[in-house]
Scaffold this motif. Structure first.
Motif, mmCIF file in Angstrom:
data_model
loop_
_atom_site.group_PDB
_atom_site.id
_atom_site.type_symbol
_atom_site.label_atom_id
_atom_site.label_comp_id
_atom_site.label_asym_id
_atom_site.label_seq_id
_atom_site.Cartn_x
_atom_site.Cartn_y
_atom_site.Cartn_z
ATOM 1 N N ALA A 105 1.906 -12.695 1.875
ATOM 2 C CA ALA A 105 1.703 -11.343 1.353
ATOM 3 C C ALA A 105 0.246 -10.929 1.482
ATOM 4 N N ALA A 106 -0.646 -11.860 1.228
ATOM 5 C CA ALA A 106 -2.071 -11.550 1.337
ATOM 6 C C ALA A 106 -2.434 -11.202 2.776
ATOM 7 N N LEU A 107 -1.900 -11.975 3.687
ATOM 8 C CA LEU A 107 -2.187 -11.729 5.098
ATOM 9 C C LEU A 107 -1.586 -10.389 5.527
ATOM 10 N N LEU A 108 -0.392 -10.139 5.027
ATOM 11 C CA LEU A 108 0.310 -8.901 5.332
ATOM 12 C C LEU A 108 -0.472 -7.702 4.833
ATOM 13 N N ALA A 109 -1.062 -7.846 3.658
ATOM 14 C CA ALA A 109 -1.776 -6.733 3.041
ATOM 15 C C ALA A 109 -3.017 -6.361 3.848
ATOM 16 N N MET A 110 -3.559 -7.330 4.565
ATOM 17 C CA MET A 110 -4.780 -7.050 5.307
ATOM 18 C C MET A 110 -4.507 -6.550 6.707
ATOM 19 N N GLY B 102 2.971 7.965 9.467
ATOM 20 C CA GLY B 102 1.518 7.822 9.345
ATOM 21 C C GLY B 102 1.077 7.758 7.902
ATOM 22 N N VAL B 103 1.556 8.691 7.123
ATOM 23 C CA VAL B 103 1.173 8.742 5.719
ATOM 24 C C VAL B 103 1.795 7.576 4.958
ATOM 25 N N ALA B 104 3.042 7.303 5.275
ATOM 26 C CA ALA B 104 3.729 6.211 4.575
ATOM 27 C C ALA B 104 3.001 4.893 4.780
ATOM 28 N N ALA B 105 2.562 4.646 6.003
ATOM 29 C CA ALA B 105 1.896 3.384 6.301
ATOM 30 C C ALA B 105 0.623 3.242 5.480
ATOM 31 N N ALA B 106 -0.092 4.340 5.319
ATOM 32 C CA ALA B 106 -1.323 4.294 4.531
ATOM 33 C C ALA B 106 -1.015 3.949 3.079
ATOM 34 N N LEU B 107 0.010 4.567 2.561
ATOM 35 C CA LEU B 107 0.390 4.312 1.174
ATOM 36 C C LEU B 107 0.867 2.874 1.023
ATOM 37 N N LEU B 108 1.606 2.424 2.009
ATOM 38 C CA LEU B 108 2.134 1.064 2.012
ATOM 39 C C LEU B 108 0.998 0.052 2.019
ATOM 40 N N ALA B 109 -0.038 0.364 2.784
ATOM 41 C CA ALA B 109 -1.155 -0.566 2.919
ATOM 42 C C ALA B 109 -1.907 -0.734 1.611
ATOM 43 N N MET B 110 -1.848 0.291 0.768
ATOM 44 C CA MET B 110 -2.608 0.224 -0.474
ATOM 45 C C MET B 110 -1.803 -0.399 -1.606
ATOM 46 N N GLN B 111 -0.541 -0.622 -1.357
ATOM 47 C CA GLN B 111 0.369 -1.035 -2.419
ATOM 48 C C GLN B 111 -0.120 -2.207 -3.238
ATOM 49 N N ASP B 112 -0.526 -3.268 -2.538
ATOM 50 C CA ASP B 112 -0.886 -4.493 -3.253
ATOM 51 C C ASP B 112 -2.179 -4.314 -4.006
ATOM 52 N N LYS B 113 -2.995 -3.382 -3.525
ATOM 53 C CA LYS B 113 -4.310 -3.240 -4.116
ATOM 54 C C LYS B 113 -4.289 -2.267 -5.289
ATOM 55 N N ASP B 114 -3.474 -1.248 -5.152
ATOM 56 C CA ASP B 114 -3.553 -0.181 -6.142
ATOM 57 C C ASP B 114 -2.205 0.101 -6.807
ATOM 58 N N ALA B 117 -0.655 3.531 -6.165
ATOM 59 C CA ALA B 117 -0.007 3.670 -4.868
ATOM 60 C C ALA B 117 1.368 3.008 -4.889
ATOM 61 N N LYS B 118 1.429 1.884 -5.543
ATOM 62 C CA LYS B 118 2.693 1.163 -5.664
ATOM 63 C C LYS B 118 3.718 2.045 -6.366
ATOM 64 N N GLU B 119 3.259 2.624 -7.437
ATOM 65 C CA GLU B 119 4.134 3.481 -8.220
ATOM 66 C C GLU B 119 4.617 4.680 -7.399
ATOM 67 N N ALA B 120 3.682 5.304 -6.699
ATOM 68 C CA ALA B 120 4.034 6.485 -5.907
ATOM 69 C C ALA B 120 5.067 6.129 -4.847
ATOM 70 N N TRP B 121 4.816 5.037 -4.156
ATOM 71 C CA TRP B 121 5.739 4.636 -3.097
ATOM 72 C C TRP B 121 7.098 4.259 -3.680
ATOM 73 N N SER B 122 7.058 3.559 -4.777
ATOM 74 C CA SER B 122 8.324 3.109 -5.339
ATOM 75 C C SER B 122 9.143 4.298 -5.845
ATOM 76 N N ASN B 123 8.461 5.361 -6.280
ATOM 77 C CA ASN B 123 9.180 6.578 -6.643
ATOM 78 C C ASN B 123 9.890 7.198 -5.449
ATOM 79 N N ARG B 124 9.165 7.271 -4.341
ATOM 80 C CA ARG B 124 9.784 7.849 -3.141
ATOM 81 C C ARG B 124 10.977 7.015 -2.720
ATOM 82 N N MET B 125 10.811 5.702 -2.771
ATOM 83 C CA MET B 125 11.893 4.824 -2.327
ATOM 84 C C MET B 125 13.099 4.872 -3.262
ATOM 85 N N GLN B 126 12.805 5.216 -4.515
ATOM 86 C CA GLN B 126 13.909 5.337 -5.452
ATOM 87 C C GLN B 126 14.827 6.493 -5.047
#
Lengths: 197, 197
Positions: A105-110, B102-114, B117-126
């Motif tokens: 997951a860490a690698l994936l995140a980067m 494009g936008v989704a990937a950016a949000l996805l990339a931030m998921q683990d960090k923020d 962002a996780k919440e926002a994405w998970s709402n859309r996926m819901q």
DNA sequence: TCCTGACTTGACACGATGTAAAGTTGACAT
DNA sequence: ATGTCAACTTTACATCGTGTCAAGTCAGGA
């Protein structure tokens, strides 16, 4: 010789990194965290690894070495029929995922941020793809591959099905047990790829 | 009134963000990049959005609004049988993915960090999950849902199948065309979920 | 005894986010 | 015309994590 018997700071660092990546979900693992966990100065990390990405990549390699993934995947090659081989491969890989998930997951995140991480991950996934391809070819040899699929497409599909993301979604997000996951993947793979006798 | 006829800096910012996220793959889109693209000072961004994460989340909402995803997904509900409904849903969502990728990937990339962002994405996926659930239920009502699957498990599976990651893997990584992707998803969904007549 | 390799200590440059404060500009009401 | 208000700009700065640099410590071996 016991060439690896020294306090072996490098190994201590790798194991600390591993431990931290497993415990804290995400990439909030800083270099200073790792150093503290390893009982070593932050600068010592840079004596062994040029930067954070390379350290994380080295950690995945260390993990693969310790867990011996190659041997496990290779075991599936001994199966006689294409079908048992497919099952064996899915079982081997599917049960490996949870063991490496923290680090993966860490690698994936980067990935999106760091080309080196992308490269490292894509190398690991290439190994999985080869396993998929071997299973598909075994199936084809038995004449059990669906006629509307060529080997490439079938490999793409199986490879995609077995991605870590899907494991994460079903087990972590949906709460499936590991057994339920593996069973579902086996069933789905058959339905996707295998034609009736 | 023409209440939205002003230079409307906020909209300019959102569209610039969108444009940049689409062009550059990844999250190497800095606040200063966005500001430059919008022809505005970096500080102006902070007058409209409290921080980077909220700006990106707002961008996805803006995107959804412009592209009108809800209406598109709702359209699939008008289908009469469970099977056509399943197809319509897969087609609507599957063809929406590339537009937001494009936008989704950016949000996805931030998921683990923020977490935001996780919440926002998970709402859309819901929202997507609800579409999956509706399709599964329609199938069940027709008596075409495989008896060994309950509605929850079936929804989990369909939801997982339709994840953005799988789209990315097949189209971006494996080079499939959009049509091939949608067709494959329709076929797989049927094989996964639908029993014989 | 001196050397060397492994590690520490402390300082610093850099890049990105976010905050703070003072200045500019244009529209609009009086 | 004047004053005011909101939106935006400019400049400066705090913070945090990565990565670099240079000098210092310390144990063990020729």
């Amino acid at each position: 010789m016991m060439s690896r018997n020294k306090p072996d700071t490098r190994t201590k660092i790798l194991e600390s990194t591993w431990r931290l990546l497993e415990s804290t979900t995400g990439d909030d693992v800083r270099m200073s965290d790792i150093a503290k966990e390893a009982g070593v100065s932050r600068q010592a990390l840079y004596l062994h690894f040029p930067n954070r990405v390379d350290l994380l990549i080295a950690t995945t390699r260390y993990l693969d070495e310790v867990k011996n993934i190659d041997a496990r995947l290779a075991a599936s090659r001994s199966a006689t029929t294409g079908l048992t081989r497919l099952d064996a491969f899915i079982e081997a890989w599917g049960n490996y995922i949870p063991e490496i998930f923290g680090v993966a997951a860490a690698l994936l995140a980067m990935q999106d941020k760091d080309p080196a991480a992308k490269e490292a991950w894509s190398n690991r996934m290439q190994a999985v793809r080869e396993g998929c391809e071997a299973a598909v070819k075994a199936l084809d040899r038995d004449g059990r591959l669906r006629p509307e699929l060529d080997a490439d497409k079938a490999t793409d599909l199986l490879w995609t099905l077995l991605m870590v993301h899907n494991w994460r979604q079903l087990t972590v997000a949906c709460g499936w047990t590991q057994e339920a996951y593996v069973d579902a993947m086996k069933t789905l793979a058959r339905r996707m790829l295998v034609c009736e006798t």
